[in-house]
Design a protein around this motif. Sequence first.
Motif, PDB file in Angstrom:
ATOM      1  N   MET A 147       3.879   8.565  -0.579  1.00  0.00           N
ATOM      2  CA  MET A 147       3.587   7.128  -0.410  1.00  0.00           C
ATOM      3  C   MET A 147       4.575   6.604  -1.676  1.00  0.00           C
ATOM      4  O   MET A 147       5.583   5.440  -1.188  1.00  0.00           O
ATOM      5  N   SER A 150       8.124   6.158  -0.520  1.00  0.00           N
ATOM      6  CA  SER A 150       8.270   5.342   0.671  1.00  0.00           C
ATOM      7  C   SER A 150       8.345   6.311   1.810  1.00  0.00           C
ATOM      8  O   SER A 150       9.080   5.842   2.775  1.00  0.00           O
ATOM      9  N   TRP A 152       6.455   7.013   4.511  1.00  0.00           N
ATOM     10  CA  TRP A 152       5.089   6.395   4.933  1.00  0.00           C
ATOM     11  C   TRP A 152       4.412   7.599   5.913  1.00  0.00           C
ATOM     12  O   TRP A 152       3.290   7.979   5.823  1.00  0.00           O
ATOM     13  N   SER A 155       3.281  10.848   4.537  1.00  0.00           N
ATOM     14  CA  SER A 155       2.203  10.613   3.613  1.00  0.00           C
ATOM     15  C   SER A 155       0.848  10.387   4.606  1.00  0.00           C
ATOM     16  O   SER A 155      -0.256  10.995   4.108  1.00  0.00           O
ATOM     17  N   GLN A 156       1.156   9.496   5.441  1.00  0.00           N
ATOM     18  CA  GLN A 156      -0.099   9.455   6.551  1.00  0.00           C
ATOM     19  C   GLN A 156      -0.611  10.692   7.036  1.00  0.00           C
ATOM     20  O   GLN A 156      -1.721  10.839   7.411  1.00  0.00           O
ATOM     21  N   LEU A 185      -1.815   2.725   1.902  1.00  0.00           N
ATOM     22  CA  LEU A 185      -0.540   2.953   2.724  1.00  0.00           C
ATOM     23  C   LEU A 185      -0.255   1.861   3.777  1.00  0.00           C
ATOM     24  O   LEU A 185       0.669   1.504   4.024  1.00  0.00           O
ATOM     25  N   HIS A 188       1.084  -1.283   2.399  1.00  0.00           N
ATOM     26  CA  HIS A 188       2.581  -1.126   2.299  1.00  0.00           C
ATOM     27  C   HIS A 188       3.296  -1.562   3.612  1.00  0.00           C
ATOM     28  O   HIS A 188       4.426  -2.159   3.844  1.00  0.00           O
ATOM     29  N   ARG A 189       2.455  -1.093   4.752  1.00  0.00           N
ATOM     30  CA  ARG A 189       3.171  -1.174   5.997  1.00  0.00           C
ATOM     31  C   ARG A 189       2.763  -2.374   6.708  1.00  0.00           C
ATOM     32  O   ARG A 189       3.260  -2.523   7.708  1.00  0.00           O
TER      33      ARG A 189
END
Length: 320
Positions: A147, A150, A152, A155-156, A185, A188-189
Amino acid sequence: MLAGHIDVAIPVQEAAAAAIWTALNEMRYLFRHALLRDAAYTMQLLAARRELHRLAGEAMEQLFAADLAPYYGQLAYHFEQAGMSGQARLYLALAGDQAVQHYHNDAAIEYYRRLLDLLDAARSADPDFAATPAVLDATIKLADVLMTASRWKESQSQLERAMALAGGGDDVAAHARAQALLGFLFIHRGDLSLAQHHLGEAVAAMRSAGLAEFLPQALNRLGTAFWRSGDGAAAMSCFDEALAMERGRGDAQGAAMTLAHMASVWLFRGELPVALQHLQEAFRLYQSLNRPSILDTMQINLALVYERMGEDELALENYG
């Protein structure tokens, strides 16, 4: 030959009986096929290489016993190559944590991935191996640094894996940690609704289970989700609680981050002296932690506040 392999007469005779090679005389043997010869040489080289890596790793442990930290990565490599999974896992975890602390994200990702590969291999080889807690910890740490980098989607994926492995409640601490990170997360999204949902559930679980170690950061992130949604009162409530816990346990880095977030809320409300007070305290804490890159950003924020207060000279000092 390596130590422990001095008596070779019996294996040599067994190999001859198995038609791997043919005796030319008492001292010389001829392989029946070049592929068998190459395989035997490769195995011998592999065994020798493993032994050398074992010796190198153990020598480093003895030579640098007073401070192994600078050598975690090298130790992990030597014990990996030696086939010593337990030692390799130990040093990969330490090397990954160290890389995170120094903001070496790519290195941390590599270390945690290698650690997870070894844990998966150990679990496959021995079904009784209790790998789940270590796998959860490494997976959550990997998701966190992904994360930060970046990445994403990766990370998810790791966080969803961790939550499934935690069993939705069998390991409350791991599930709450992973869910809190998933909420972060989504901040951030830009999906603040999902962020509040996951962070809210994580905070409730941490409170219920008494997970004081992780609660301040989760509260800080929940406060950020509220703040970005326009709910300053709910944000400040989270920040106040987080800051009290961080100060109570001497967490300078956590307190500095929370103070900076609170300063943003006060600044938005037009309470410039209070915003300045929070920023100055955060700046002093970051100074004590020796974080130059963060200090540069903090000085720009201080300059902006001074400028809005009409303190042009102080603003210029911090811009410079």
